[in-house]
Write a protein that holds these residues in place. Structure first.
Motif, PDB file in Angstrom:
ATOM      1  N   ILE A   1     -45.248 -37.777 -22.995  1.00  0.00           N
ATOM      2  CA  ILE A   1     -45.601 -37.489 -24.389  1.00  0.00           C
ATOM      3  C   ILE A   1     -47.080 -37.148 -24.426  1.00  0.00           C
ATOM      4  CG2 ILE A   1     -45.567 -38.388 -26.737  1.00  0.00           C
ATOM      5  CD1 ILE A   1     -43.448 -40.310 -25.955  1.00  0.00           C
ATOM      6  N   LEU A   2     -47.396 -35.950 -24.949  1.00  0.00           N
ATOM      7  CA  LEU A   2     -48.776 -35.486 -24.829  1.00  0.00           C
ATOM      8  C   LEU A   2     -49.663 -35.821 -26.018  1.00  0.00           C
ATOM      9  CD1 LEU A   2     -48.354 -32.041 -23.063  1.00  0.00           C
ATOM     10  CD2 LEU A   2     -48.923 -34.237 -22.069  1.00  0.00           C
ATOM     11  N   ASP A   3     -49.085 -36.108 -27.157  1.00  0.00           N
ATOM     12  CA  ASP A   3     -49.934 -36.545 -28.262  1.00  0.00           C
ATOM     13  C   ASP A   3     -49.116 -37.389 -29.223  1.00  0.00           C
ATOM     14  OD1 ASP A   3     -48.668 -34.617 -30.073  1.00  0.00           O
ATOM     15  OD2 ASP A   3     -49.733 -33.161 -28.819  1.00  0.00           O
ATOM     16  N   GLU A   4     -49.811 -37.952 -30.221  1.00  0.00           N
ATOM     17  CA  GLU A   4     -49.161 -38.989 -31.004  1.00  0.00           C
ATOM     18  C   GLU A   4     -48.155 -38.485 -32.021  1.00  0.00           C
ATOM     19  OE1 GLU A   4     -52.929 -39.633 -34.064  1.00  0.00           O
ATOM     20  OE2 GLU A   4     -52.606 -40.979 -32.370  1.00  0.00           O
ATOM     21  N   SER A   5     -48.101 -37.164 -32.265  1.00  0.00           N
ATOM     22  CA  SER A   5     -47.111 -36.702 -33.238  1.00  0.00           C
ATOM     23  C   SER A   5     -45.813 -36.255 -32.554  1.00  0.00           C
ATOM     24  CB  SER A   5     -47.687 -35.561 -34.073  1.00  0.00           C
ATOM     25  OG  SER A   5     -48.119 -34.534 -33.216  1.00  0.00           O
ATOM     26  N   ALA A   6     -45.787 -36.285 -31.233  1.00  0.00           N
ATOM     27  CA  ALA A   6     -44.582 -35.873 -30.520  1.00  0.00           C
ATOM     28  C   ALA A   6     -43.569 -37.014 -30.488  1.00  0.00           C
ATOM     29  CB  ALA A   6     -44.940 -35.461 -29.105  1.00  0.00           C
ATOM     30  N   ARG A   7     -42.342 -36.664 -30.173  1.00  0.00           N
ATOM     31  CA  ARG A   7     -41.292 -37.673 -30.152  1.00  0.00           C
ATOM     32  C   ARG A   7     -40.398 -37.479 -28.932  1.00  0.00           C
ATOM     33  NH1 ARG A   7     -36.787 -39.223 -34.768  1.00  0.00           N
ATOM     34  NH2 ARG A   7     -35.465 -40.318 -33.306  1.00  0.00           N
TER      35      ARG A   7
ATOM     36  N   THR B   1     -38.223 -43.467 -17.615  1.00  0.00           N
ATOM     37  CA  THR B   1     -39.547 -43.925 -17.996  1.00  0.00           C
ATOM     38  C   THR B   1     -40.135 -42.955 -19.005  1.00  0.00           C
ATOM     39  OG1 THR B   1     -40.624 -42.671 -16.238  1.00  0.00           O
ATOM     40  CG2 THR B   1     -40.057 -44.949 -15.737  1.00  0.00           C
ATOM     41  N   VAL B   2     -40.951 -43.473 -19.880  1.00  0.00           N
ATOM     42  CA  VAL B   2     -41.662 -42.638 -20.834  1.00  0.00           C
ATOM     43  C   VAL B   2     -43.125 -43.010 -20.743  1.00  0.00           C
ATOM     44  CG1 VAL B   2     -41.924 -42.043 -23.257  1.00  0.00           C
ATOM     45  CG2 VAL B   2     -39.673 -42.590 -22.353  1.00  0.00           C
TER      46      VAL B   2
ATOM     47  N   GLU C   1     -54.985 -41.942 -18.426  1.00  0.00           N
ATOM     48  CA  GLU C   1     -56.415 -41.754 -18.651  1.00  0.00           C
ATOM     49  C   GLU C   1     -57.179 -41.662 -17.332  1.00  0.00           C
ATOM     50  OE1 GLU C   1     -57.721 -44.818 -21.376  1.00  0.00           O
ATOM     51  OE2 GLU C   1     -56.350 -43.984 -22.874  1.00  0.00           O
TER      52      GLU C   1
ATOM     53  N   LYS D   1     -47.514 -41.507 -21.249  1.00  0.00           N
ATOM     54  CA  LYS D   1     -48.416 -40.431 -21.647  1.00  0.00           C
ATOM     55  C   LYS D   1     -49.222 -40.045 -20.406  1.00  0.00           C
ATOM     56  CE  LYS D   1     -52.514 -42.854 -23.218  1.00  0.00           C
ATOM     57  NZ  LYS D   1     -53.563 -42.707 -24.216  1.00  0.00           N
TER      58      LYS D   1
END
Lengths: 449, 471
Positions: free
Chosen positions: B384-390, B412-413, B418, B415
């Motif tokens: 998931i690349l940013d917080e608005s994705a699902r 597994t899910v 970092e 981001k």
């Protein structure tokens, strides 16, 4: 019991149930009844509809048959020293010290009048979890009694509390509600046991078990379902977790001809932590359906689900597990592991581990396995002279042990300094040993029959 | 390090569209018996059994409800009466590139089709709107008896073969969109590989929608006779319009004893295309079927390639990536049915979601009674690349046989780490370049299965997507 000589589930039956309730509760009951009437059998949620129909709910007496066993001492003794015990006929024992501190353990029916202010806030329409299954809605609409337990702020209940729901009569419909409220910073250890014997006729047990774990509270909840083969069991186990609170939960399903368990943990506040363990041990033509939800609306909460399913003969299991992570629930750590051991060629298992993730900074994983005993393990045991039957029993015992280790493991993980903390975790370890013995004893009894 | 060009996400390279003034035929919008009759009898002059098949399928389509799961909201926006079900761009099909009408030729030149063909393909089919406009196959393959043609030609030239297998893997009753395709299908590929023939280099089909509100319903059938093998690749693009187009294909594969079929898709429809596709394969004794499925484009994709393992020792493999970006929902997955002993399957799914995109994995593993010693392994990874994705995962596993069976699923899910970003950026990479590199690494198990040209193109597409995602 006020409702007698009524058959089936009807508007008239509901009205009679409703009449006996306090005015403030009627709204709650009515909305549950509406949900029940407006819901149809949902293929996904209640997939064994044929089995459910075979219960013929419309021909069962709408009568609560839960009572107290003659050999109550035996039931109580298996858990060692207790701080409290509640039996489904209402007989209650509670440590006097705790009672003085404000701990409450009594029948829900009594609490409706004696502790109205306390219970009222948890029995509102908003708090109703009826939409998950028709049987949850039905239980919420038709319960007339159950258990209420309340632990006030900063109170530690050091020995376990035993709740026993027991019957020896078939042909009944037993609806109940268990309401447990554990206030901030308190600790409690609960054993919620469902047992029955010599019932001879089909019967229904349908209930809602609700646990409110407030900020920084710590609850261990052991749910044991060991009803006899005449039982159709439906149950909702719902926990709402406060900030920094901890829930350690075990759900055992080994009884009943058909058993539906809906286990929902709401990680309402940040930093809450839930460990959800499950043991399913099936034989003959038993059918188990589990629906689990780990709901994360708040950041930095952890939930970890681990189920071990073991199926002999023609037993069947279906597990539909959900992890839902809302957008604002960053830093969530949610895990789900469902392992299915098929011990006979006729056994069947299904698992659907679902993830719905709307946040991006999360750790989330699930794993599922389905299959027979590892042939290498079997070979090892058989090469040491054990027959296949014995070998598979060893494997079952080993699997039970692994879950109990997880239940007890808290002891090793925490580097607790104060004595009270240590005592509590010692209790968890002792309890884990007792639960293991309980499972093994009851499995042995089943073999004898 | 490649210099990252400053192209935004809206720069969908294939978004241009051509003039329609020279079109030979364009059916009126809407779906009814007359349109189906017209396509079958008037336009295609088909045998009676096919016309009957279409008419029956239309009835089935009408009787079936829309799916009540997945993106029901997007599905409810789909207006079946606002679609051209048949559009013919040219009078006849070209065998030589020169024969193809100028306009269309320019389009495919821009898409790089003849170029790719010269480089490494054994045969090419190019479908523009409803019909195949260009087709070629290498002579040596024809001599070996390989049939690679479009489905309409196959129905005329190999009627017995087509009649024997058409619609047997995916009957019109399978689902609403399979029924729709069965009623109005046009184009697609027909491939028949004779026993023992191994086609070493891939066959390719290229699908292009040009008209607004167009429905493309190609129908592909591949039969690999015992001991043969084939690799088929398809790519898809369309112009960007403000209103929606529909692509609803049916793809049937049959791998006979010991045969091997690999079917690769790079789907890069523009994001106004509904991509609702049914793909299924039968694998007989010791046969292998592999679906390599890349989903980058479209508005809504619902596609779950399936393999039914019907013979002992059969193997099915599904390897997929899905990239969901702005307003996209990639609802993709895989299905394997183990119906015979000693069968095995492997599913690897990689999903990336960004902006408000939604990536869904939906899968089924079923072990039927008697399928002893079956093994299945499923791995689903989501980034998931940013917080608005699902990101969603809905896997179902049903096991009805125990002896020697293992079914494992893991998912597994996460981001983008970092530490990974810090490491790369401290070595002088920009944020975009670093993220792109991580995503490319994430999908590497997929890209390495593609022919080189496709792998390069895919990496470039991902890079383009990533440009829009940062900063």
């Amino acid at each position: 019991m006020t409702v007698e000589n009524i058959r089936g589930v009807s508007q008239a039956a509901f009205e009679i149930v409703l009449k006996a309730q306090p005015t403030w509760l009627k709204d709650y009951k009515r909305s549950a009844w509406d949900v029940f009437n407006n819901m149809t059998l949902n293929g996904k949620r209640e997939k064994f509809s044929e089995v459910i129909e075979s219960l013929e709910i419309e021909n069962k007496n709408l009568i609560n048959t839960l009572s107290e066993p003659v050999n109550m001492e035996e039931f109580r003794n298996q858990w060692g020293d207790l701080d409290g015990c509640f039996v489904s006929n209402g007989s209650t024992f509670l440590n006097e010290e705790l009672a003085k501190k404000g701990v409450i353990l009594k029948s829900l029916k009594l609490a409706l009048t004696e502790n109205e202010d306390l219970v009222k806030q948890y029995l509102t329409k908003n708090n109703l979890t009826a939409k998950d299954s028709r049987f949850t809605a039905l239980a919420e609409a038709l319960w007339t009694d159950g258990v209420f337990m309340y632990v006030p702020k900063d109170t530690e209940v050091s020995l376990p509390i035993h709740l026993l729901k027991w019957t020896d009569k078939g042909n009944g419909q037993n609806y109940y509600k268990t309401l447990i409220v554990v206030e901030e910073g308190s600790k409690v250890l609960l054993i919620d046991e469902f047992n029955s014997e010599n019932t001879n006729e089909f019967f229904l047990v349908d209930g809602v078990n609700e646990i409110h774990v407030k900020d920084n509270a710590n609850v261990t909840y052991i749910h044991l379902q060991n009803l006899d083969y005449n039982a159709f069991n439906f149950s909702l186990q719902k926990a709402i977790l406060g900030k920094g609170s901890e829930l350690l939960m075990l759900s055992l399903s080994m009884g009943a001809q058909f058993s539906y368990e809906n286990i929902r943990t709401y990680m309402e506040k940040s930093g809450s932590n839930a460990e959800i363990l499950g043991l399913v041990i099936g034989e003959k033509e038993q059918v188990f359906q589990h629906e689990t939800l780990q709901y994360h609306p708040s950041p930095s909460a952890q939930s970890n689900l681990h189920f071990e399913v073991m199926l002999k003969d023609k037993a069947e299991s279906a597990h539909n597990g959900f992890v839902q992570i809302e957008k604002q629930a960053q830093k969530t750590d949610a895990r789900q592991l469902i392992r299915n051991l098929l011990l006979s060629r006729k056994a069947k298992a299904e698992a659907i581990p679902n993830l719905e993730i709307l946040a991006d900074d999360v750790k989330c994983a699930h794993g599922v396995s389905l299959g027979p005993v590892n042939p290498e393990e079997l070979f090892y045991l058989e090469s040491r002279g054990f027959n296949p039957e014995q070998s598979s029993n060893f494997i079952i015992e080993g699997t039970i042990e692994s879950i109990m280790n997880k239940l007890a493991k808290k002891t090793n993980d925490e580097d607790d300094e104060d004595v009270a903390e240590e005592n509590y975790f010692d209790e968890t370890a002792t309890l884990a040993t007792r639960v293991r013995d309980y499972v093994l004893d009851n499995l042995a009894k089943r073999e004898v029959k | 390090m490649t210099v990252v060009q400053n192209v935004g996400i809206d720069d969908y390279k294939y978004g241009f569209h051509d003039s329609e003034e020279n079109y030979a035929y364009k059916a009126k919008k809407g779906l009814n018996k007359e349109i189906v009759q017209e396509i079958s009898v008037k336009m295609k002059n088909e045998p009676q059994w096919m016309t009957d098949f279409r008419m029956k399928s239309l009835e089935i389509f009408r009787s079936k409800p829309m799916p009540d799961w997945g993106s029901t909201e997007m599905l409810s926006d789909l207006d079946f009466e606002n679609i051209h079900y048949y559009v013919r761009s040219a009078e006849k099909q070209g065998r030589n590139w020169e024969d193809v009408p100028e306009e269309i030729k320019k389009t495919f030149d821009r898409l790089g089709i003849p170029e790719a063909e010269r480089k490494f393909l054994a045969g090419v089919t190019a479908q523009y709107e409803s019909d195949v406009v260009y087709h070629s196959i290498r002579e040596d393959l024809t001599k070996l008896g390989v049939i690679f043609t479009d489905m309409d030609t196959a129905l005329r030239e190999y009627p017995d073969l087509v009649k024997k297998y058409f619609g047997t893997i995916i009957p019109p009753t399978d689902n609403k969109f399979a029924a729709l395709n069965s009623a109005v299908w046009s184009g697609g590929s027909f491939v028949w590989i004779p026993p023992g023939v191994k086609v070493e280099i891939p066959l390719q089909a290229y699908f292009r929608i040009n008209t607004e509100n167009m429905g493309q319903f190609e129908r592909t059938l591949i039969i690999a006779e015992p001991g043969s093998s084939v690799h088929y690749i398809e790519g898809c693009t369309a112009p960007t319009y403000s209103s929606d187009s529909l692509h609803s294909a049916v793809v049937e594969l049959i791998a006979m004893e010991g045969a091997k079929i690999r079917y690769t898709t790079i789907q890069n429809w523009s994001n106004n295309v509904y991509n609702l596709v049914t793909k299924r394969a039968y694998a007989y004794k010791n046969a292998t079927v592999e679906w390599i499925d890349g989903n980058l484009g479209s508005k809504l994709t619902m596609k779950y390639p399936a393999v039914h393992l019907l013979g002992e020792g059969a193997r099915g493999e599904i390897l997929s990536i899905a990239m969901s970006s702005t307003n996209q929902h990639q609802d993709a997955g895989a299905k394997i049915i183990h119906a015979a002993p000693n069968t095995s399957s492997l599913i690897t799914s990689k999903s990336i979601s960004k902006n408000n995109g939604r990536g869904t994995y939906r899968g089924l593993i079923k072990i039927l009674p008697g399928a002893i010693n079956s093994k299945s392994h499923v791995v689903c990874d989501a980034l998931i690349l940013d917080e608005s994705a699902r990101s969603d995962t809905y896997p179902t596993m049903q096991v009805e046989e125990q002896e020697g069976v293992t079914v494992e699923h893991e998912a597994t899910v996460s981001k983008v780490g970092e530490e990974q970003m810090f490491y790369l950026m401290s070595r002088g990479l920009t944020e975009v370049a670093a993220k792109t590199m991580i995503v490319n690494g994430f999908v590497e198990p997929f890209t390495k299965e593609l022919p080189m040209e496709y792998a390069v193109e895919l990496n470039r597409l991902i890079q383009m997507e990533m440009e829009g995602s940062v900063g």
